[in-house]
Design an enzyme around this catalytic site. Structure first.
Site, PDB file in Angstrom:
ATOM      1  N   GLU A 110       0.613  -1.529   0.240  1.00 60.65           N
ATOM      2  CA  GLU A 110       0.179  -0.004  -0.233  1.00 60.65           C
ATOM      3  C   GLU A 110       0.856   1.347   0.110  1.00 60.65           C
ATOM      4  O   GLU A 110       0.932   1.912   0.975  1.00 60.65           O
ATOM      5  CB  GLU A 110      -1.134  -0.158   0.956  1.00 60.65           C
ATOM      6  N   LYS A 158      -2.100  -2.165  -3.419  1.00 60.60           N
ATOM      7  CA  LYS A 158      -3.398  -0.974  -2.395  1.00 60.60           C
ATOM      8  C   LYS A 158      -3.171   0.053  -2.615  1.00 60.60           C
ATOM      9  O   LYS A 158      -2.562   0.575  -1.964  1.00 60.60           O
ATOM     10  CB  LYS A 158      -4.121  -1.791  -1.063  1.00 60.60           C
TER      11      LYS A 158
END
Length: 337
Positions: free
Chosen positions: A175, A217
């Site tokens: 992420e 992500k």
């Protein structure tokens, strides 16, 4: 296909996405403060149980990211949360980073910590039932930032985390979040997001991480939150797709977007438009926290008598985002709650 590649594929299964329920204790306290509820361990447990036991959510939710405390908790009947989720066909995951800290000699920039002891923690988390993990890097846009130093430091940490996860038998969610805070244009957001992604994938390659065993992500490509001109839904979808086609290898099985401060409806509409436009070689999905939880949190208000209404609100948001996965979300669906 390896076990981890199969799990990564299951995380981005068609029509499904991920619930981010991994708020740290300070963050969940802020959420509870907003509805006037004291943040005790039992209140947090009851709130998470309400979400996890929502009937039908498994049709739209493939996995749930948990916080350390939550991974170790159980439902009122004694069933550990990881087992409760797994029994519904939902993969349990775990947030493993220790948060973003000031990056030395880089004013206004952060680096995420938590690599020390991570190999041992991953082994314990897998024993407790976690099948994937999450590590968030935080990148700000401003005058002269982000620096290459900041991007490289965070990319290196993300890649080392990912390698340890794969070694330990769990899928890493990678992420790199470029924050929407600021008055930057969508063009500036595009440029920084592409720079960040290119460095992340170079670092993953250097750390020998197989890209079919991870899930990405990232942020969407938007106008800054205080930019005078806000890009519309189609502009956001087109810019995001163009950026990711330039920077994300096709081997990655799926992209699960974070909502990043967008409203519930905007986050869903942007994802829907991307899938309407045809996406790319990867599954385009969601991994939302506040955008899935804001409505049920407000409906719940800390009262047992409101559990059914809160679960209905959560299921509605999950259903809307499930529809966005196939480009079939609409205003009519939104208003049918």
């Amino acid at each position: 296909m390896s076990e981890l590649a199969s799990i990564a594929r299951a995380m981005v299964a068609p029509g499904k996405g991920i619930l981010a329920a991994d708020e740290s204790s300070p963050t969940i306290k802020k959420r509870f403060d907003s509805i006037g509820v004291e943040s005790t361990e039992e209140r947090r447990r009851a709130y998470r149980e309400m979400l996890f036991t929502t009937a039908g959510a498994e049709q739209y939710i493939s996995g749930v990211i948990l916080f350390d405390e939550t991974l170790r908790q159980s439902a009122a009947d004694g069933t550990p949360f990881p087992k409760l989720l797994a029994d519904k066909g939902i993969l349990p995951g775990i947030k493993v980073d220790k948060g973003a800290k000031d990056l030395p000699f880089a004013p206004g920039e952060k680096v995420t910590e938590g690599l020390d002891g991570l190999r041992e923690r991953i082994a314990e988390y897998r024993e407790l039932g976690a099948r994937f993990a999450k590590w968030r890097a935080v990148i700000s846009i401003g005058a002269g930032i982000p620096s290459d130093y900041c991007l490289d430091a965070n990319a290196h940490a993300l890649a080392r985390y990912a390698a340890l996860c794969v070694e330990g038998g769990i899928v890493p969610i990678v992420e790199p979040e470029v924050l929407m805070d600021g008055d930057h244009t969508i063009e500036r957001y595009y440029e920084v997001t592409e720079r960040a992604l290119r460095r992340v994938f170079t670092a993953l390659y250097d750390q020998r991480v197989k890209l079919n065993e991870i899930v990405l992500k990232p942020n969407m490509v938007l106008s800054g939150s205080t930019c005078a001109r806000q890009a519309d839904v189609t502009e956001v979808a087109e810019a995001t797709l163009a950026c990711f086609r330039n920077a994300v290898p096709a081997e990655v099985p799926g992209i699960v977007f974070l909502s990043g401060g967008q409203s519930d409806q905007k986050a869903t509409a942007h994802l829907n438009r991307m899938n309407e436009l045809g996406g790319g070689p990867w599954e385009l999905s969601f991994s939302y926290g506040r955008a899935l939880q804001a409505a049920p949190l407000k409906a719940w208000g800390g009262k047992d008598s409101n559990v059914a209404a809160a679960q209905k609100a959560y299921l509605h948001r999950a259903r809307c985002n499930g529809a966005a996965r196939t480009g079939s979300y609409s205003d009519a669906m939104e208003n049918a709650a």
